[in-house]
Design an enzyme around this catalytic site. Structure first.
Site, mmCIF file in Angstrom:
data_model
loop_
_atom_site.group_PDB
_atom_site.id
_atom_site.type_symbol
_atom_site.label_atom_id
_atom_site.label_comp_id
_atom_site.label_asym_id
_atom_site.label_seq_id
_atom_site.Cartn_x
_atom_site.Cartn_y
_atom_site.Cartn_z
ATOM 1 N N GLU A 41 -4.714 -9.284 4.873
ATOM 2 C CA GLU A 41 -4.836 -7.795 4.087
ATOM 3 C C GLU A 41 -5.049 -8.316 2.723
ATOM 4 O O GLU A 41 -5.126 -7.351 1.765
ATOM 5 C CB GLU A 41 -4.077 -6.867 4.350
ATOM 6 C CG GLU A 41 -4.582 -5.470 4.476
ATOM 7 C CD GLU A 41 -3.576 -4.451 4.840
ATOM 8 O OE1 GLU A 41 -4.011 -3.459 5.673
ATOM 9 O OE2 GLU A 41 -2.332 -4.651 4.478
ATOM 10 N N GLY B 153 1.643 -4.916 22.716
ATOM 11 C CA GLY B 153 1.886 -3.419 22.686
ATOM 12 C C GLY B 153 3.096 -3.184 23.622
ATOM 13 O O GLY B 153 3.974 -3.777 23.917
ATOM 14 N N ASP C 286 4.596 -5.195 12.245
ATOM 15 C CA ASP C 286 5.138 -5.503 10.967
ATOM 16 C C ASP C 286 6.376 -5.829 11.251
ATOM 17 O O ASP C 286 7.189 -6.878 10.767
ATOM 18 C CB ASP C 286 4.911 -4.832 9.747
ATOM 19 C CG ASP C 286 3.349 -4.697 9.456
ATOM 20 O OD1 ASP C 286 2.477 -5.782 9.735
ATOM 21 O OD2 ASP C 286 2.856 -3.599 8.985
ATOM 22 N N LYS D 234 0.827 -4.312 5.102
ATOM 23 C CA LYS D 234 1.143 -5.335 5.936
ATOM 24 C C LYS D 234 2.464 -6.183 5.397
ATOM 25 O O LYS D 234 3.450 -6.661 5.923
ATOM 26 C CB LYS D 234 0.300 -6.049 6.600
ATOM 27 C CG LYS D 234 -0.790 -4.962 7.554
ATOM 28 C CD LYS D 234 -1.659 -5.957 8.420
ATOM 29 C CE LYS D 234 -2.735 -4.891 8.637
ATOM 30 N NZ LYS D 234 -2.287 -3.690 9.724
ATOM 31 N N GLY D 235 2.164 -6.714 4.067
ATOM 32 C CA GLY D 235 2.892 -7.666 3.637
ATOM 33 C C GLY D 235 4.460 -7.084 3.041
ATOM 34 O O GLY D 235 5.385 -7.557 3.471
ATOM 35 N N ALA D 236 3.939 -5.671 2.599
ATOM 36 C CA ALA D 236 5.409 -5.337 2.138
ATOM 37 C C ALA D 236 6.218 -4.727 3.411
ATOM 38 O O ALA D 236 7.348 -4.860 3.277
ATOM 39 C CB ALA D 236 4.861 -3.986 1.279
ATOM 40 N N ASN D 237 5.564 -4.326 4.341
ATOM 41 C CA ASN D 237 6.379 -3.907 5.587
ATOM 42 C C ASN D 237 7.089 -4.974 6.281
ATOM 43 O O ASN D 237 8.077 -4.988 6.440
ATOM 44 C CB ASN D 237 5.293 -3.395 6.307
ATOM 45 C CG ASN D 237 4.598 -1.911 6.132
ATOM 46 O OD1 ASN D 237 5.191 -1.454 5.219
ATOM 47 N ND2 ASN D 237 3.608 -1.848 6.970
ATOM 48 N N ASN E 58 0.731 -1.245 0.083
ATOM 49 C CA ASN E 58 -0.127 0.100 0.020
ATOM 50 C C ASN E 58 0.844 1.229 0.175
ATOM 51 O O ASN E 58 2.059 1.322 0.425
ATOM 52 C CB ASN E 58 -0.826 0.043 1.335
ATOM 53 C CG ASN E 58 -1.858 -0.951 1.429
ATOM 54 O OD1 ASN E 58 -2.476 -1.569 0.316
ATOM 55 N ND2 ASN E 58 -2.304 -1.344 2.564
ATOM 56 N N MET E 59 0.166 2.398 -0.429
ATOM 57 C CA MET E 59 0.843 3.541 -0.303
ATOM 58 C C MET E 59 0.117 4.194 1.024
ATOM 59 O O MET E 59 -1.198 4.434 0.873
ATOM 60 C CB MET E 59 0.758 4.605 -1.449
ATOM 61 C CG MET E 59 1.418 5.698 -1.193
ATOM 62 S SD MET E 59 3.216 5.686 -1.016
ATOM 63 C CE MET E 59 3.835 5.486 -2.381
#
Ligand code: RIB
Length: 307
Positions: free
Chosen positions: A140, A221, A251, A40-43, A11-12
């Site tokens: 996602e 967290g 991520d 999420k995947g790219a991160n 995503n952007m």
């Protein structure tokens, strides 16, 4: 050398910093704006690649200018982009991220992330992945693709990892094929209907185990994280950090943890490095650009240990 294959969203991210959420019918002026690569995947692919692991991204972007930018950025972080497809007449995935105080709220427009072809994924994995490589995915992208691809990865003998974010309806067959499940507090609640904390962590893990995954990680967290496999339960505390933007911290944790595991690191140390990486990620605006590399994590931990 073992490899990581990440199937997921690209995503952007459009990040708006605001004082408070707009009321119905109100137009609000934001305090700050940035447009930075995420998904999420790219991160998670970037997090693994930044640790020096051979990482392949399987995903889609549109045939728009954002798609060019997203692929260029991934390449700049050494993520292998040979299996990213450009989808014609479709926009790249977009995420509108509202940053209010220390929290974020995300609205995603999946665009090209919604168009997947399972035969293509099967071909990529069967022709390029080997037994012992990691297959990592999230929720996602379409659920049906996630379920089928996990099955394919298992049939090749890969270690299948599911970061169940954002949580969707998962069936027992899929969960039984998951070697490692990574969930946060709200995803755990959605999965097993339990508000998890450090007093009921055993109960949470035994409920998850009954659903299929033999190993899981629950991140809480600022309260730290718990890892559980058949032999051990490991608690990892977080490092205090100056919160700028929490986007991508989860991520970073997942990608970094898997990178160190595939590099042969002991589980407790891999978790420590993943935690340090996540803490560092929240100190900078954005996701991929904020994720630290190996050297940065090592010096962060050295500083922490000398405190
Ligand atoms: O996990 C953070 C990511 O979620 C963001 O980068 C955004 O793109 C959404 O997918």
């Amino acid at each position: 050398m073992k490899k990581v294959f990440v199937l997921g969203s690209i995503n952007m991210d459009f990040l708006f910093t605001i004082d408070h959420l707009p009321k119905k019918g109100q137009t609000l002026t934001g305090k700050e704006f940035s447009s930075l690569p995420g998904g999420k995947g790219a991160n998670q692919a970037v997090a693994a690649a930044k640790q020096g692991v051979e990482t392949y991204m399987i995903g889609n972007v549109g045939d728009d200018a954002l798609g060019d930018e997203l692929i260029d950025k991934l390449k700049s972080y050494q993520v292998k982009c040979d299996y990213i497809k450009r989808i014609k007449d479709t926009s790249s995935g977009l995420a509108c991220i509202l940053l209010e105080n220390n929290d974020n709220r995300i609205i995603v427009n999946p665009g090209a992330n919604n168009i997947h072809d399972i035969e293509y994924i099967k071909k990529v994995l069967e022709e390029n992945a080997n037994e012992g490589d990691i297959f990592l995915t999230q929720l996602e992208i379409p659920l049906d693709i996630v379920k089928k691809s996990i099955k394919i990865a298992k049939s090749i003998g890969m270690m299948s990892v599911l970061n169940a974010a954002p949580m969707k309806d998962l069936d027992q067959e899929t969960l039984s094929n998951v070697d490692l499940l990574c969930v946060n507090e709200s995803e755990t609640k959605a999965l097993i209907n339990l508000q998890v904390d450090d007093t009921n962590i055993d109960q949470a893990f035994s409920k998850i185990e009954k659903l299929g995954p033999k190993t899981s990680i629950i991140t809480l967290g600022e309260k730290g994280s718990y890892y559980k496999d058949k032999d051990e339960l490991i608690y990892t505390k977080v490092y205090l950090s100056q919160i700028v933007d929490t986007t991508g911290a989860g991520d970073a944790f997942t990608g970094i943890y898997l990178a160190y595991k595939i590099l042969g690191e002991d589980t407790a140390l891999a978790l420590k490095k993943a935690t340090a990486g996540a803490s560092m990620t929240i100190e900078t605006m954005g996701a991929q650009n904020a994720i630290p590399n190996k050297e940065m994590i090592d010096s962060f931990l050295e500083r922490e240990e000398n405190k």
